[in-house]
Each structure stands twice: as C-alpha cells, then as structure tokens.
Design a protein around this motif. Structure first.
Motif, PDB file in Angstrom:
ATOM      1  N   SER A 366       1.250  -1.434  -0.169  1.00  0.00           N
ATOM      2  CA  SER A 366      -0.220   0.669  -0.388  1.00  0.00           C
ATOM      3  C   SER A 366       1.166   1.360   0.083  1.00  0.00           C
ATOM      4  N   ASP A 367       0.897   2.168   0.959  1.00  0.00           N
ATOM      5  CA  ASP A 367       1.286   3.328   0.644  1.00  0.00           C
ATOM      6  C   ASP A 367       2.094   3.081   2.019  1.00  0.00           C
ATOM      7  N   ARG A 368       2.730   2.187   3.300  1.00  0.00           N
ATOM      8  CA  ARG A 368       3.339   1.821   3.820  1.00  0.00           C
ATOM      9  C   ARG A 368       4.766   2.377   3.377  1.00  0.00           C
ATOM     10  N   LYS A 369       5.581   3.800   3.880  1.00  0.00           N
ATOM     11  CA  LYS A 369       6.772   3.877   3.713  1.00  0.00           C
ATOM     12  C   LYS A 369       7.816   3.234   4.177  1.00  0.00           C
ATOM     13  N   PHE A 370       8.809   2.757   2.747  1.00  0.00           N
ATOM     14  CA  PHE A 370       9.961   1.906   3.476  1.00  0.00           C
ATOM     15  C   PHE A 370      11.060   2.940   5.025  1.00  0.00           C
ATOM     16  N   VAL A 371      11.092   2.246   5.667  1.00  0.00           N
ATOM     17  CA  VAL A 371      12.608   2.888   6.012  1.00  0.00           C
ATOM     18  C   VAL A 371      13.342   1.782   6.556  1.00  0.00           C
ATOM     19  N   SER A 372      14.309   2.015   5.813  1.00  0.00           N
ATOM     20  CA  SER A 372      15.766   0.994   6.211  1.00  0.00           C
ATOM     21  C   SER A 372      15.933   0.276   7.652  1.00  0.00           C
ATOM     22  N   CYS A 373      16.129   1.194   8.317  1.00  0.00           N
ATOM     23  CA  CYS A 373      16.670   0.938   9.783  1.00  0.00           C
ATOM     24  C   CYS A 373      15.790   1.843  10.594  1.00  0.00           C
ATOM     25  N   SER A 374      15.369   1.118  12.423  1.00  0.00           N
ATOM     26  CA  SER A 374      14.416   1.999  13.201  1.00  0.00           C
ATOM     27  C   SER A 374      15.172   2.229  14.362  1.00  0.00           C
ATOM     28  N   PRO A 375      15.565   3.402  14.619  1.00  0.00           N
ATOM     29  CA  PRO A 375      15.629   3.557  16.037  1.00  0.00           C
ATOM     30  C   PRO A 375      14.754   3.235  17.159  1.00  0.00           C
ATOM     31  N   LEU A 376      13.342   2.724  17.222  1.00  0.00           N
ATOM     32  CA  LEU A 376      12.901   2.388  17.708  1.00  0.00           C
ATOM     33  C   LEU A 376      12.889   0.765  18.184  1.00  0.00           C
ATOM     34  N   VAL A 377      13.049  -0.036  17.328  1.00  0.00           N
ATOM     35  CA  VAL A 377      13.470  -0.712  17.441  1.00  0.00           C
ATOM     36  C   VAL A 377      14.950  -0.998  17.924  1.00  0.00           C
TER      37      VAL A 377
END
Length: 502
Positions: A366-377
């Motif tokens: 869908s329109d979910r943006k891809f992010v390479s690495c997550s600071p939250l995780v």
C-alpha cells in the motif's frame, strides 16, 4: 537503593577516568557520549542506515482479505542475462505479509526468490541485523538476485545466492523495513520474542509453500543477526523435537561478521585495532583497562538483567567509541576506506526504489513508507545487546546441526578476531580437536581467498579483502562459500572439482 542497584552507576562512573580525551580527535562530535546521541551514532555502526519507522499506520488492503499469509508474485523488469536455463516467467519471485499468530497486530514482510538453479536447492533464510535493519540491505547490495543501478533499474546479480538456493529475506523484528504493527506491544525486547515470531512466520511460510518443506533449511545473516540466528535455530530445533508444528528440515546456520558472545568479542577490540594500526601501544593499553569493567557488566547482565544490561551496553561500547575517537574518519565496516558522509556507505538508491509508488503497488505494501533501519526497534533491544547467544549453540551442533562463522578481515565493528576467539573457546564435545586444527587456505578458482578452520559440524572462515558485508565485497567467494558449505565440502580436500561457482 541497595548495593546491587548501585552497581551499574558505580561501573559507569569508574569508566570515565579510563576514556581517552575527546581533544585527541578533530571531530569528537561525530561520536557523542550522551546516551541518546550515542545510541543514534551506534545505529550507523551496526544498523547502517538510521531513520524513523512508523509503527502505527494503515493496514494494506490485501492484508484485510487474508489474516494469514498474503503473497504476490512479482513481475519486476530486470536487465541483463538471468544466468539460468529457467525463464523469468517460470522463476518464482514473491513478496508478502504474514499476520503473526501470537501478536496483537503484527505483520511481517518478506521477499522470497526461488532458485535460478533447481527447486530442490536448499532453502535459505537471511536475517540482517541492527537491531532494526531491513534485510533488503542484503537483498539489493549483497547477495540478492539483482542490484539497483543509479537510474533505479534492476540488474541481475551474477553472484546472487539464489543461484544456489531458494532464499527468503525477512524484515524483522516487527517495526523493521515494511514490517509493522498497530500495537506497540508487538515490539520485541529480547531473543525469545524475536525467535517465537520467526518460528510462527516459518510455520505459515511452509503451510503456503509445502513443496519446500523437504528441502534442506539453513538460517543465515550478519551483524546483530549473530544474536538472532542462534536463537531462531534453537527455536526451530525445539519446535521440531517437540512436534509443535510442521517439521522444518534444519541442517545448519551461518553468521557473518556477527555479534554473538559480547564478553569475548569486546575484549578483542583493542587488540584488533592495535594490530591493524588504528591505535598505538599506549592507547591500546589504556583502552584495554576498560575491558574488565565491561566484562563485569556483562556478567551482571546475565540472562535476565535490565538496568545492568543497559549499563553494560554503555560501558562496553565506550571501548569501541574510544577507538573511533583516535582512529579518525575511518569506515568502521571496512577500515581500508574512509567514512563517506554520515552513513559511511550510500544506500540511498534502495530507499528511492522501494518508496516508488509503482514498486510499493507491486509489493502489496500500500502506501507504507519503507525505512531502512528503525531507531525505535534499536532502542527497545538495547537490553538484549550484551546477552551471550553462544550458550545455546553447543546443544545444536551436538545434534549435528552445522555452524559456519565467517568474517571479513577488515571489519572493525564485528571483527574477525573477536569472532575467532569465541568460536575457538566454545566448549563442546569436539572442542579439543577443533582447537588443535590448523587454519588452512580457502581456495576459490585456484586463488587463496581466506583461511578456514573446520572440524565436524563447526567451521570458521576468515575472508580476505572484505569488510563487514562479505557478500558485497567478495560476491564470488561468498557464493562459493554457500555452495560448498551446504554441500558439506568447505575444506579443500573435499572440494576437488568444485571451486568454480559460475
């Protein structure tokens, strides 16, 4: 506050007198010591690319129609020669979401590529580390079927691991890459949660692809996946023995430049840096004095610590940042190079490609943006960082499950020396013979490409002319390694006539 609760504070204070002065580095702001900014800097270290991952968001429409496994066959335009007798129309390229059973609202995203060789080839699971980095980093820049050109077109990779295996790339833990949840309770804080989610994913995958259930199964990956991989291997093996679900034909697991036993690996930092000329003898001796306090912090972290684990994370990583303060603008994934820009490598084409509307539509995200690495995780896994994942490995190799540890010789962050030391000291029934086994040349196409130490189910490979990401730096060697390892013929004497992979 009792004496035990004071321990992390006392450890932290005791370290300050041992740290080199920031005035010794022309750009100390690059490696800040405040805990928040320090964590952000470390995202670049093991995570490669920082970014903000949205956990809440719209569920892709096709996810609503099937709460189990939603998969799309990909029809992406790929330039060049496929390098196979199988046509692109026959070759299976898939992407999809699996709604994880034992979660509140987690969806795990993956790519699956059928082998360009034979459908009977092994099935390989690849996990990128971080924690919090997408496996698409490996897919597009290391060992995937294709790479991304500067004009954002896809080009066949002559050394993709799909030439020797059927391969799955998973965005995990939840919150990584395209994987997401609408419920923050689905974030994972330790390897128990990570491994249970991946076991559920694999059960659903094999339900949807039963023809691959008989194939030999291998778990692979790099960097912080040195934590993930042993945990997932143990979970799959335990599930098989307990007959919890479909029996997965687990044959081995491989870790590339990984973080597995921090207590031993952090002790190798100063020695490696000194041997490679990054620091002098005086700095080596001073930084080495930090290690006993780091080792104590890891011991106090144990198997269930929280405050002590967070404290040991800060204390032990001060060893690494102290080296960087002195070494200057080096690429800590490959010390032969300079760190070009904030990220040391330019992976921007991947973000551009995966955030195109037509690509997202093809992937079903869908329109979910891809992010390479997550600071939250990354941040929620900090208390997992100093856990020792070696402890469960002996039981696996005693049951005949193969282990390969490989490492590029020029990586600093998860260097070959620290990996060699923990493997060499690991107690198992073959420990004595393994420890006495010499390192031998690893030959690829008639040339020495590394040094190999192997006995029974355990192998260690030091790869020449490579940094943190061996399949990116030495793609032919990495593919040859995979083929030979899965065939049980890593050593030269077992490999006559098998050195060429093309």
């Amino acid at each position: 506050m009792n004496a035990r609760s004071l321990t992390p504070v006392l450890l932290f204070l005791s370290i300050s007198s041992l740290l080199p002065s920031s005035s010794q580095n022309p750009n100390p702001k690059n490696y800040p010591r405040s805990s928040r900014r320090f964590a952000e800097a470390l995202i670049r270290d093991l995570n490669l690319i920082p970014g903000i991952q949205e956990i809440d968001g719209q569920i892709p429409e096709n996810d609503q129609r099937n709460p189990r496994l939603v998969e799309k066959k990909l029809n992406l335009d790929i330039l060049g020669d496929i390098g196979s007798g199988i046509s692109i129309q026959e070759l299976g390229h898939h992407a999809g979401y699996y709604s994880l059973n034992h979660t509140h609202a987690a969806r795990m995203f993956y790519f699956f590529f059928e082998s360009r060789g034979s459908s009977s080839d092994p099935l390989v699971l690849w996990l990128t580390g971080g924690p919090g980095c997408s496996s698409e980093l490996a897919l597009f820049y290391e060992n995937g079927p294709f790479t991304i050109a500067d004009n954002l077109s896809l080009v066949w990779n002559d050394y993709g691991w799909d030439k020797a295996s059927n391969i799955i790339y998973v965005d995990q833990p939840t919150g990584t890459g395209f994987s997401y949840s609408k419920d923050l309770r689905d974030l994972r804080f330790n390897e128990k949660g990570v491994s249970n989610d991946l076991y559920d994913f694999l059960q659903a995958f094999f339900e949807a692809h039963p023809k691959f259930l008989k194939n030999e199964f291998y778990i692979t990956g790099e960097s912080y996946a040195g934590h993930y991989i042993p945990a997932v291997a143990e979970r799959v093996h335990r599930g098989n023995k307990g007959k919890e679900g479909l029996k997965i034909n687990l044959k081995g697991f491989a870790i590339g430049n990984g973080l597995t036993n921090p207590s031993i690996q952090y002790g190798a930092y100063a020695d490696f840096a000194y041997s490679m000329g990054l620091i002098g003898e005086a700095a080596h001796d001073k930084i080495s004095k930090i290690y006993p306090i780091c080792e104590l912090g890891i011991k106090l972290c144990g198997s269930s610590g929280v405050i002590t684990c967070a404290a040991s994370y800060v204390l032990c990583n001060s060893i690494f940042t102290s080296i960087l303060l002195l070494a200057g603008n080096i690429n800590y994934y490959d010390i032969r190079k300079k760190c070009e820009g904030e990220l040391c490598y330019d992976f921007s084409n991947m973000d551009k490609f995966l955030n195109q509307k037509d690509v997202r539509a093809a992937l079903g995200v869908s329109d979910r943006k891809f992010v390479s690495c997550s600071p939250l995780v990354y941040e929620v896994m900090i208390t997992d960082w100093m856990k020792n994942l070696e402890v469960g490995i002996p039981a696996l190799i005693e049951d005949g499950i193969k282990l390969l540890i490989y490492a590029g010789e020029y990586d600093l962050i998860c260097n070959w020396l620290g990996n060699f030391r923990w493997v060499d000291s690991m107690e198992w029934s073959g420990h004595q013979v393994y420890s006495e086994t010499p390192m031998l040349p690893f030959i690829v196409d008639g040339e020495e490409a590394g040094q190999l130490k192997t006995y029974g189910p355990l192998s260690f490979l030091k790869v020449y002319n490579a940094g943190h990401m061996v399949p990116m730096d030495q793609p032919k060697v990495a593919l040859d390694m995979l083929k030979r390892w899965t065939k049980g013929s890593l050593s030269e004497e077992d490999n006559v006539g098998l050195v060429s992979v093309i």
